[in-house]
Design an enzyme around this catalytic site. Sequence first.
Site, PDB file in Angstrom:
ATOM      1  N   LYS A  63      32.258  41.627  30.578  1.00  0.00           N
ATOM      2  CA  LYS A  63      33.630  41.489  30.076  1.00  0.00           C
ATOM      3  C   LYS A  63      34.611  42.131  31.051  1.00  0.00           C
ATOM      4  O   LYS A  63      34.224  42.844  31.980  1.00  0.00           O
ATOM      5  CB  LYS A  63      33.761  42.120  28.691  1.00  0.00           C
ATOM      6  CG  LYS A  63      33.517  43.612  28.640  1.00  0.00           C
ATOM      7  CD  LYS A  63      33.671  44.149  27.232  1.00  0.00           C
ATOM      8  CE  LYS A  63      33.425  45.653  27.190  1.00  0.00           C
ATOM      9  NZ  LYS A  63      33.660  46.228  25.848  1.00  0.00           N
ATOM     10  N   ARG A 161      35.892  50.018  13.965  1.00  0.00           N
ATOM     11  CA  ARG A 161      36.694  48.944  14.538  1.00  0.00           C
ATOM     12  C   ARG A 161      36.211  47.652  13.869  1.00  0.00           C
ATOM     13  O   ARG A 161      36.488  47.417  12.706  1.00  0.00           O
ATOM     14  CB  ARG A 161      36.541  48.896  16.062  1.00  0.00           C
ATOM     15  CG  ARG A 161      37.081  50.131  16.777  1.00  0.00           C
ATOM     16  CD  ARG A 161      37.166  49.937  18.280  1.00  0.00           C
ATOM     17  NE  ARG A 161      35.938  49.362  18.832  1.00  0.00           N
ATOM     18  CZ  ARG A 161      35.688  49.242  20.131  1.00  0.00           C
ATOM     19  NH1 ARG A 161      36.569  49.651  21.018  1.00  0.00           N
ATOM     20  NH2 ARG A 161      34.556  48.717  20.555  1.00  0.00           N
ATOM     21  N   TYR A 290      58.690  58.674  46.480  1.00  0.00           N
ATOM     22  CA  TYR A 290      59.564  58.784  45.313  1.00  0.00           C
ATOM     23  C   TYR A 290      59.439  60.161  44.663  1.00  0.00           C
ATOM     24  O   TYR A 290      58.345  60.701  44.507  1.00  0.00           O
ATOM     25  CB  TYR A 290      59.205  57.729  44.270  1.00  0.00           C
ATOM     26  CG  TYR A 290      59.536  56.315  44.674  1.00  0.00           C
ATOM     27  CD1 TYR A 290      60.855  55.912  44.873  1.00  0.00           C
ATOM     28  CD2 TYR A 290      58.519  55.378  44.848  1.00  0.00           C
ATOM     29  CE1 TYR A 290      61.150  54.604  45.236  1.00  0.00           C
ATOM     30  CE2 TYR A 290      58.811  54.068  45.207  1.00  0.00           C
ATOM     31  CZ  TYR A 290      60.129  53.688  45.404  1.00  0.00           C
ATOM     32  OH  TYR A 290      60.412  52.396  45.760  1.00  0.00           O
ATOM     33  N   MET A 338      54.315  51.324  44.205  1.00  0.00           N
ATOM     34  CA  MET A 338      53.792  50.035  43.770  1.00  0.00           C
ATOM     35  C   MET A 338      52.836  49.424  44.786  1.00  0.00           C
ATOM     36  O   MET A 338      51.780  48.885  44.423  1.00  0.00           O
ATOM     37  CB  MET A 338      54.941  49.064  43.502  1.00  0.00           C
ATOM     38  CG  MET A 338      54.495  47.725  42.946  1.00  0.00           C
ATOM     39  SD  MET A 338      55.867  46.612  42.590  1.00  0.00           S
ATOM     40  CE  MET A 338      56.654  47.445  41.215  1.00  0.00           C
TER      41      MET A 338
END
Length: 401
Positions: A63, A161, A290, A338
């Site tokens: 998965k 769940r 940044y 990014m």
Amino acid sequence: MIRSTVARVDLAALQSNFRAIQAFLAQSVPDRATPDETSLAPSPLRTLAPSHPRVPSVIAVVKANAYGHGSERVALALEQAGVTMLACADIEEGIVLRRAGVRAPILVFGALSVSDLEGLFEYALTPSISTPSAARALQAAAATHGASLGYHLKLDTGMNRLGFRHDNLAHTLPGVLSSPNLRLEAIYTHFATADAPGHALFAHQRERFERAVQTIRGLGVPGDVPRHAANSAALLCDARTWYDVVRPGLLLYGIVPPPLASTIPLQPVMSLTSRVVAVKGLRPGESVGYGCRFSAPGPSTIAVVPAGYADGLDLRLGQHGQVLIRGRRVPIVGAVSMDMMTVDVTDLGDVQPGDEVVLIGRQGTESWQRIDAREMAAAIGTIPYEIVCRIGSRIERHYVD
């Protein structure tokens, strides 16, 4: 054009890990057999070892794009290695595998009651039934197709769940089991704390599952219907959870779930590398990136690497993570942005654009010349599952057989 940052996926290592898990299961089986199990008939999910018929078979979990490794190529390699069954999260993931040419049985883990069920029939997928409403929807769809649909029954033993509650089966299951177009092929559960050694819920879930299976047999289900519960962590922790089938995920990719250890000879399947694209000098006190999160303590040299959070690399790696350049560890400094990150190469000397950068993998033969997903996860306070699953789609996977 090929970007500088690439993921190398070693399919031979993947197949080796699969065989190593099989060998581990075979070696340990004599210690776990119990008298009441020896009378069970062979199940369709068992791969019977010639020397010992109690070796559990393997459902390989692919998965989430095979934990970031690329589900199509990974599934085909595991099929070639002889895996009994594959497992994915939803119908859409299963369709991707079928369109890639995968022919092995595919189990769908996820909830189906609000899904488009046509893919199950068109692409021969095996659903999980975890709620009465899902059973009703599948029965109606199977009747429309005039089909007998095999399914795995999921029990909730404490994860809370998906799944039928373990202590209410006499009320919730009879209608499911009597559905004329549905065929029970296996019973399973999922552990919440297999990777937390000593947690009481782990043992409670195992005991609840075994009692629930007895309840289901009392409702008329044959004793040879296979059972499965063990993910990678449970597989390592307790052979009593192996039952008839195990479901390794992370182990297949050469990563041991932390904080566990393993003697299985595993090889990391994925490495992640890039290249230096620029080298900059900093004067004392100058910052980089940044937010000015790093200030040079003295004359410093910074290398720029074209990999960032758009590629799945966590923002928290700045000031916490490391990479390998020229066989040496160097710290990631400043904010991961990014599309790029910066690393402090002051102590390396003449670093040049084009030098290889290893983010995950090996650059040399010494133990300290390797960075793996567990280490990266520990550095930022997460789990290795997240590290590999988040590696972005714009990073090209290079497959090596």
